[in-house]
Every structure is written in C-alpha cells, then in structure tokens.
Design a protein around this motif. Sequence first.
Motif, PDB file in Angstrom:
ATOM      1  N   PRO A   1      43.277  46.672 -23.509  1.00 41.12           N
ATOM      2  CA  PRO A   1      44.286  46.681 -22.629  1.00 41.12           C
ATOM      3  C   PRO A   1      44.987  45.149 -22.448  1.00 41.12           C
ATOM      4  CG  PRO A   1      42.393  47.634 -21.835  1.00 41.12           C
ATOM      5  CD  PRO A   1      41.875  47.049 -22.839  1.00 41.12           C
ATOM      6  N   SER A   2      46.037  45.462 -22.273  1.00 44.79           N
ATOM      7  CA  SER A   2      47.058  44.123 -22.109  1.00 44.79           C
ATOM      8  C   SER A   2      46.159  43.250 -20.958  1.00 44.79           C
ATOM      9  CB  SER A   2      48.346  44.286 -22.058  1.00 44.79           C
ATOM     10  OG  SER A   2      49.058  42.955 -21.742  1.00 44.79           O
ATOM     11  N   GLU A   3      45.635  42.076 -21.295  1.00 41.77           N
ATOM     12  CA  GLU A   3      45.398  41.091 -20.046  1.00 41.77           C
ATOM     13  C   GLU A   3      46.459  40.043 -19.711  1.00 41.77           C
ATOM     14  OE1 GLU A   3      41.739  39.488 -21.394  1.00 41.77           O
ATOM     15  OE2 GLU A   3      40.999  41.110 -22.173  1.00 41.77           O
ATOM     16  N   SER A   4      47.429  40.151 -20.449  1.00 38.19           N
ATOM     17  CA  SER A   4      48.728  39.255 -20.268  1.00 38.19           C
ATOM     18  C   SER A   4      49.559  39.842 -19.313  1.00 38.19           C
ATOM     19  CB  SER A   4      49.276  38.681 -21.606  1.00 38.19           C
ATOM     20  OG  SER A   4      49.959  39.781 -22.288  1.00 38.19           O
ATOM     21  N   GLU A   5      49.750  41.094 -19.101  1.00 37.96           N
ATOM     22  CA  GLU A   5      50.583  41.679 -18.127  1.00 37.96           C
ATOM     23  C   GLU A   5      49.732  42.062 -16.910  1.00 37.96           C
ATOM     24  OE1 GLU A   5      53.463  44.080 -19.970  1.00 37.96           O
ATOM     25  OE2 GLU A   5      53.199  43.593 -21.833  1.00 37.96           O
ATOM     26  N   THR A   6      50.352  41.792 -15.783  1.00 40.61           N
ATOM     27  CA  THR A   6      49.633  42.074 -14.644  1.00 40.61           C
ATOM     28  C   THR A   6      50.270  43.165 -13.867  1.00 40.61           C
ATOM     29  OG1 THR A   6      48.659  39.822 -14.368  1.00 40.61           O
ATOM     30  CG2 THR A   6      48.960  41.323 -12.485  1.00 40.61           C
ATOM     31  N   LEU A   7      49.668  44.290 -13.617  1.00 40.77           N
ATOM     32  CA  LEU A   7      50.164  45.246 -13.090  1.00 40.77           C
ATOM     33  C   LEU A   7      50.277  45.180 -11.582  1.00 40.77           C
ATOM     34  CD1 LEU A   7      51.551  48.328 -13.038  1.00 40.77           C
ATOM     35  CD2 LEU A   7      48.923  49.390 -13.036  1.00 40.77           C
ATOM     36  N   ALA A   8      48.999  44.849 -10.988  1.00 39.29           N
ATOM     37  CA  ALA A   8      48.950  44.558  -9.451  1.00 39.29           C
ATOM     38  C   ALA A   8      47.697  43.855  -9.156  1.00 39.29           C
ATOM     39  CB  ALA A   8      48.680  46.031  -8.884  1.00 39.29           C
ATOM     40  N   THR A   9      47.873  43.317  -7.898  1.00 31.28           N
ATOM     41  CA  THR A   9      46.675  42.414  -7.331  1.00 31.28           C
ATOM     42  C   THR A   9      45.943  43.503  -6.302  1.00 31.28           C
ATOM     43  OG1 THR A   9      47.809  40.521  -7.821  1.00 31.28           O
ATOM     44  CG2 THR A   9      45.575  40.398  -6.175  1.00 31.28           C
ATOM     45  N   LEU A  10      44.451  43.447  -6.631  1.00 30.42           N
ATOM     46  CA  LEU A  10      43.745  44.350  -5.524  1.00 30.42           C
ATOM     47  C   LEU A  10      42.851  43.633  -4.820  1.00 30.42           C
ATOM     48  CD1 LEU A  10      42.652  47.049  -8.656  1.00 30.42           C
ATOM     49  CD2 LEU A  10      44.457  47.002  -7.081  1.00 30.42           C
ATOM     50  N   GLN A  11      42.564  44.252  -3.714  1.00 34.33           N
ATOM     51  CA  GLN A  11      41.588  43.571  -3.083  1.00 34.33           C
ATOM     52  C   GLN A  11      40.319  44.374  -2.855  1.00 34.33           C
ATOM     53  OE1 GLN A  11      42.293  41.856   1.316  1.00 34.33           O
ATOM     54  NE2 GLN A  11      40.969  43.343   2.031  1.00 34.33           N
ATOM     55  N   ILE A  12      39.237  44.147  -3.324  1.00 33.80           N
ATOM     56  CA  ILE A  12      38.053  45.002  -3.265  1.00 33.80           C
ATOM     57  C   ILE A  12      36.808  44.480  -2.103  1.00 33.80           C
ATOM     58  CG2 ILE A  12      36.020  45.692  -4.859  1.00 33.80           C
ATOM     59  CD1 ILE A  12      37.870  45.214  -7.167  1.00 33.80           C
ATOM     60  N   THR A  13      36.804  45.212  -1.205  1.00 28.52           N
ATOM     61  CA  THR A  13      35.916  45.071  -0.102  1.00 28.52           C
ATOM     62  C   THR A  13      34.594  45.934  -0.437  1.00 28.52           C
ATOM     63  OG1 THR A  13      37.839  45.007   1.553  1.00 28.52           O
ATOM     64  CG2 THR A  13      35.932  45.153   2.479  1.00 28.52           C
ATOM     65  N   VAL A  14      33.733  44.927  -0.392  1.00 26.75           N
ATOM     66  CA  VAL A  14      32.186  45.533  -0.539  1.00 26.75           C
ATOM     67  C   VAL A  14      31.446  45.230   0.337  1.00 26.75           C
ATOM     68  CG1 VAL A  14      29.931  45.369  -1.893  1.00 26.75           C
ATOM     69  CG2 VAL A  14      32.605  44.765  -3.194  1.00 26.75           C
ATOM     70  N   GLY A  15      31.291  46.497   1.518  1.00 29.56           N
ATOM     71  CA  GLY A  15      30.523  45.964   2.670  1.00 29.56           C
ATOM     72  C   GLY A  15      31.300  45.190   3.401  1.00 29.56           C
ATOM     73  N   ASP A  16      31.206  43.952   3.965  1.00 29.46           N
ATOM     74  CA  ASP A  16      31.918  42.905   4.669  1.00 29.46           C
ATOM     75  C   ASP A  16      32.328  41.786   3.672  1.00 29.46           C
ATOM     76  OD1 ASP A  16      29.442  41.790   4.464  1.00 29.46           O
ATOM     77  OD2 ASP A  16      29.360  41.480   6.625  1.00 29.46           O
ATOM     78  N   GLU A  17      31.885  41.730   2.639  1.00 28.13           N
ATOM     79  CA  GLU A  17      32.628  40.794   1.614  1.00 28.13           C
ATOM     80  C   GLU A  17      33.786  41.136   0.871  1.00 28.13           C
ATOM     81  OE1 GLU A  17      30.813  37.959   1.340  1.00 28.13           O
ATOM     82  OE2 GLU A  17      29.327  38.416   2.542  1.00 28.13           O
ATOM     83  N   ILE A  18      34.703  40.396   0.514  1.00 27.97           N
ATOM     84  CA  ILE A  18      36.047  40.676  -0.197  1.00 27.97           C
ATOM     85  C   ILE A  18      36.014  39.797  -1.486  1.00 27.97           C
ATOM     86  CG2 ILE A  18      38.431  40.339   0.000  1.00 27.97           C
ATOM     87  CD1 ILE A  18      38.498  40.730   2.885  1.00 27.97           C
ATOM     88  N   LEU A  19      36.398  40.739  -2.686  1.00 30.18           N
ATOM     89  CA  LEU A  19      36.873  40.140  -3.669  1.00 30.18           C
ATOM     90  C   LEU A  19      38.071  40.566  -4.240  1.00 30.18           C
ATOM     91  CD1 LEU A  19      33.893  41.507  -5.789  1.00 30.18           C
ATOM     92  CD2 LEU A  19      34.017  39.379  -5.332  1.00 30.18           C
ATOM     93  N   THR A  20      38.798  39.823  -5.091  1.00 29.79           N
ATOM     94  CA  THR A  20      40.144  40.198  -5.605  1.00 29.79           C
ATOM     95  C   THR A  20      40.033  40.566  -7.238  1.00 29.79           C
ATOM     96  OG1 THR A  20      40.606  37.864  -5.945  1.00 29.79           O
ATOM     97  CG2 THR A  20      41.340  38.884  -3.870  1.00 29.79           C
ATOM     98  N   ALA A  21      40.916  41.322  -7.431  1.00 30.28           N
ATOM     99  CA  ALA A  21      41.189  41.806  -8.899  1.00 30.28           C
ATOM    100  C   ALA A  21      42.425  41.832  -9.148  1.00 30.28           C
ATOM    101  CB  ALA A  21      40.390  42.936  -8.968  1.00 30.28           C
ATOM    102  N   THR A  22      42.673  41.384 -10.457  1.00 33.61           N
ATOM    103  CA  THR A  22      44.064  41.272 -11.123  1.00 33.61           C
ATOM    104  C   THR A  22      43.970  42.829 -12.109  1.00 33.61           C
ATOM    105  OG1 THR A  22      44.042  39.222 -11.355  1.00 33.61           O
ATOM    106  CG2 THR A  22      45.598  40.449 -12.868  1.00 33.61           C
TER     107      THR A  22
END
Length: 178
Positions: free
Chosen positions: A55-76
């Motif tokens: 998959p194209s890693e150069s084109e970003t579709l969206a930014t996500l927030q991933i909440t695991v329990g009470d911790e937060i990660l982001t994802a492209t």
Amino acid sequence: MKKVMKRIKVIGIVVACMLMIAGCASQQQPSVSSQEPDNNQSSDINNIPEEIPVPSESETLATLQITVGDEILTATLWSNPASESLLAQLPLTLAFEDYGGRELIAEPLQPITMEGIPERDSPQEGDLSFYAPSNALSLTYADLGEWVGAVRLGRIEGDLSILKNHSEPVMVMIEQVE
C-alpha cells in the motif's frame, strides 16, 4: 585459418546451446501460486515475487486516534482501498485480544475490502493491518512476516508497549482525528 573457423563454429554451437538452456529454464520457473500451506504463511522462497507491491505509504488518507484502555496512540492511515473501507466504519470500539504475543486483534463490524490490494503483505512492528482470512484487524507490536491475505493499512505512532501483555481482552477505540 582452419583452426580459427573451427573455434568460431564451436563457440557458435556453445552459445546456441546456452540460449536454448536459458529459454527452457525461464519457461520452467515456478509461478506464484494461490495455493499456500495450511497456515497461509509463504515459506517457499521460489514462490515469493521479486517485488511485493505494498500500500502507498506516501499518500495519507487520514490520521487516527487509537485509545487502548486509557492510553492514546496515533496512526497514519495510508491511501488504499482497504484503508478506505476501514475509515468508512469509524469510529469503532472493539475488544482486542492478544494473538501470539505479536499483535492485538479484533474482528471489525464489517469485513475490510481486499479489492485492488496485493495478494500478500508483511505487517511489521507498529503497523495497523488487516488479515482477510480470519477477518482480523491488527495492532501489530512485532514483525509478523509475510502472509497471504494480509494488508498494511497504516502506521501506529507512540509507545507500542501499551499493546503488549494483555491476558484479557482490552477495549480499543479507533476514530478519525479531524
């Protein structure tokens, strides 16, 4: 002169034989087979294409927030049909379970499309991925190797240790950041 002509003739015959052998060998090369071992992991080096389109890693579709329990990660989230399919289902709150000490997995509410996606991929540590044969969305915290039916959807950023050591299912919310 006679010796030179004889050498040229021998060299010509040798070259012709080599070309015939090379032609036969290229026709007998194994092709990538859709038939895989029971676990769907490719182990035959001859069946791996020289270059796996990813998959194209150069084109970003969206930014996500991933909440695991009470911790937060982001994802492209990368731009590809499978990622678009996931994005259409957001926000999602799912119970993720540890699988094999390498990833947290959950089944999305609807399958993610694999149309237009390469047949196989190699999810790596920090990838958001999907494995179609078991309809599993994956938060990957260790390299998984190459699998038929896998696709990398995007890249998770942050402290991946929060994905590890879950003996019980953990609630994870995935949503698009505006």
